[in-house]
Design a protein around this motif. Structure first.
Motif, PDB file in Angstrom:
ATOM      1  N   ARG A 120       0.857  -1.190   0.000  1.00 13.31           N
ATOM      2  CA  ARG A 120       0.000   0.000   0.000  1.00 13.31           C
ATOM      3  C   ARG A 120       0.888   1.232   0.000  1.00 13.31           C
ATOM      4  O   ARG A 120       1.868   1.306   0.726  1.00 13.31           O
ATOM      5  CB  ARG A 120      -0.919  -0.001   1.203  1.00 13.31           C
ATOM      6  CG  ARG A 120      -1.894  -1.194   1.133  1.00 13.31           C
ATOM      7  CD  ARG A 120      -3.103  -1.034   1.988  1.00 13.31           C
ATOM      8  NE  ARG A 120      -4.047  -0.033   1.588  1.00 13.31           N
ATOM      9  CZ  ARG A 120      -4.937  -0.125   0.585  1.00 13.31           C
ATOM     10  NH1 ARG A 120      -4.939  -1.193  -0.175  1.00 13.31           N
ATOM     11  NH2 ARG A 120      -5.788   0.838   0.344  1.00 13.31           N
ATOM     12  N   SER A 121       0.520   2.193  -0.824  1.00 12.16           N
ATOM     13  CA  SER A 121       1.229   3.457  -0.902  1.00 12.16           C
ATOM     14  C   SER A 121       0.191   4.562  -1.080  1.00 12.16           C
ATOM     15  O   SER A 121      -0.626   4.491  -2.011  1.00 12.16           O
ATOM     16  CB  SER A 121       2.212   3.447  -2.076  1.00 12.16           C
ATOM     17  OG  SER A 121       2.859   4.693  -2.204  1.00 12.16           O
ATOM     18  N   ASP A 122       0.218   5.539  -0.219  1.00 13.78           N
ATOM     19  CA  ASP A 122      -0.758   6.632  -0.252  1.00 13.78           C
ATOM     20  C   ASP A 122      -2.193   6.117  -0.270  1.00 13.78           C
ATOM     21  O   ASP A 122      -3.049   6.624  -0.991  1.00 13.78           O
ATOM     22  CB  ASP A 122      -0.516   7.552  -1.451  1.00 13.78           C
ATOM     23  CG  ASP A 122       0.818   8.268  -1.386  1.00 13.78           C
ATOM     24  OD1 ASP A 122       1.253   8.588  -0.256  1.00 13.78           O
ATOM     25  OD2 ASP A 122       1.422   8.507  -2.447  1.00 13.78           O
ATOM     26  N   GLY A 123      -2.436   5.035   0.477  1.00 13.41           N
ATOM     27  CA  GLY A 123      -3.781   4.478   0.588  1.00 13.41           C
ATOM     28  C   GLY A 123      -4.214   3.623  -0.594  1.00 13.41           C
ATOM     29  O   GLY A 123      -5.344   3.152  -0.638  1.00 13.41           O
ATOM     30  N   LYS A 124      -3.313   3.414  -1.555  1.00 11.36           N
ATOM     31  CA  LYS A 124      -3.660   2.619  -2.740  1.00 11.36           C
ATOM     32  C   LYS A 124      -2.831   1.344  -2.774  1.00 11.36           C
ATOM     33  O   LYS A 124      -1.680   1.332  -2.356  1.00 11.36           O
ATOM     34  CB  LYS A 124      -3.393   3.418  -4.018  1.00 11.36           C
ATOM     35  CG  LYS A 124      -4.260   4.647  -4.158  1.00 11.36           C
ATOM     36  CD  LYS A 124      -3.937   5.383  -5.432  1.00 11.36           C
ATOM     37  CE  LYS A 124      -4.795   6.650  -5.531  1.00 11.36           C
ATOM     38  NZ  LYS A 124      -4.481   7.416  -6.723  1.00 11.36           N
TER      39      LYS A 124
END
Length: 102
Positions: A25-29
């Motif tokens: 997950r990165s920046d909520g994605k």
């Protein structure tokens, strides 16, 4: 899930494991990324596939051709071996998710 067709040499009967696919997950994605490096050096290896696995790979190659013909331009071309009927690669956790019943 990171095994690619380019890692298989059917003529030389060699399989090379040198690529992995990770999901994070990165920046909520959710991000899925292929990497040409493994967790450690011993994870990178070249070996002859056992006969049963070689036969499975050949059947998967035939299945890919059949799906590609059936789906036409809806088929997604991928370098990865483990793809669904539309050519879309499975997510890295696919096997653990189906085996756990989630």
């Amino acid at each position: 899930m990171g095994l690619r067709w380019s890692a298989i040499d059917f003529e030389g009967n060699i399989l090379t494991v040198d690529h992995t696919v990770v999901q994070y997950r990165s920046d909520g994605k959710s991000v899925i990324e292929g990497k040409n490096r493994m967790k450690n050096k011993s994870s990178c290896r070249t070996m002859p596939p056992v006969p049963q696995y070689r036969e499975l790979l050949l059947r998967m190659q035939e299945r890919k051709a059949t799906c590609k013909e059936f789906c036409g331009n809806c088929y997604t071309e991928s370098e990865y071996i483990y793809v669904n009927e539309l050519g879309i690669p499975y997510k890295p956790n696919f096997v653990s998710t189906i085996s756990s019943g989630s």
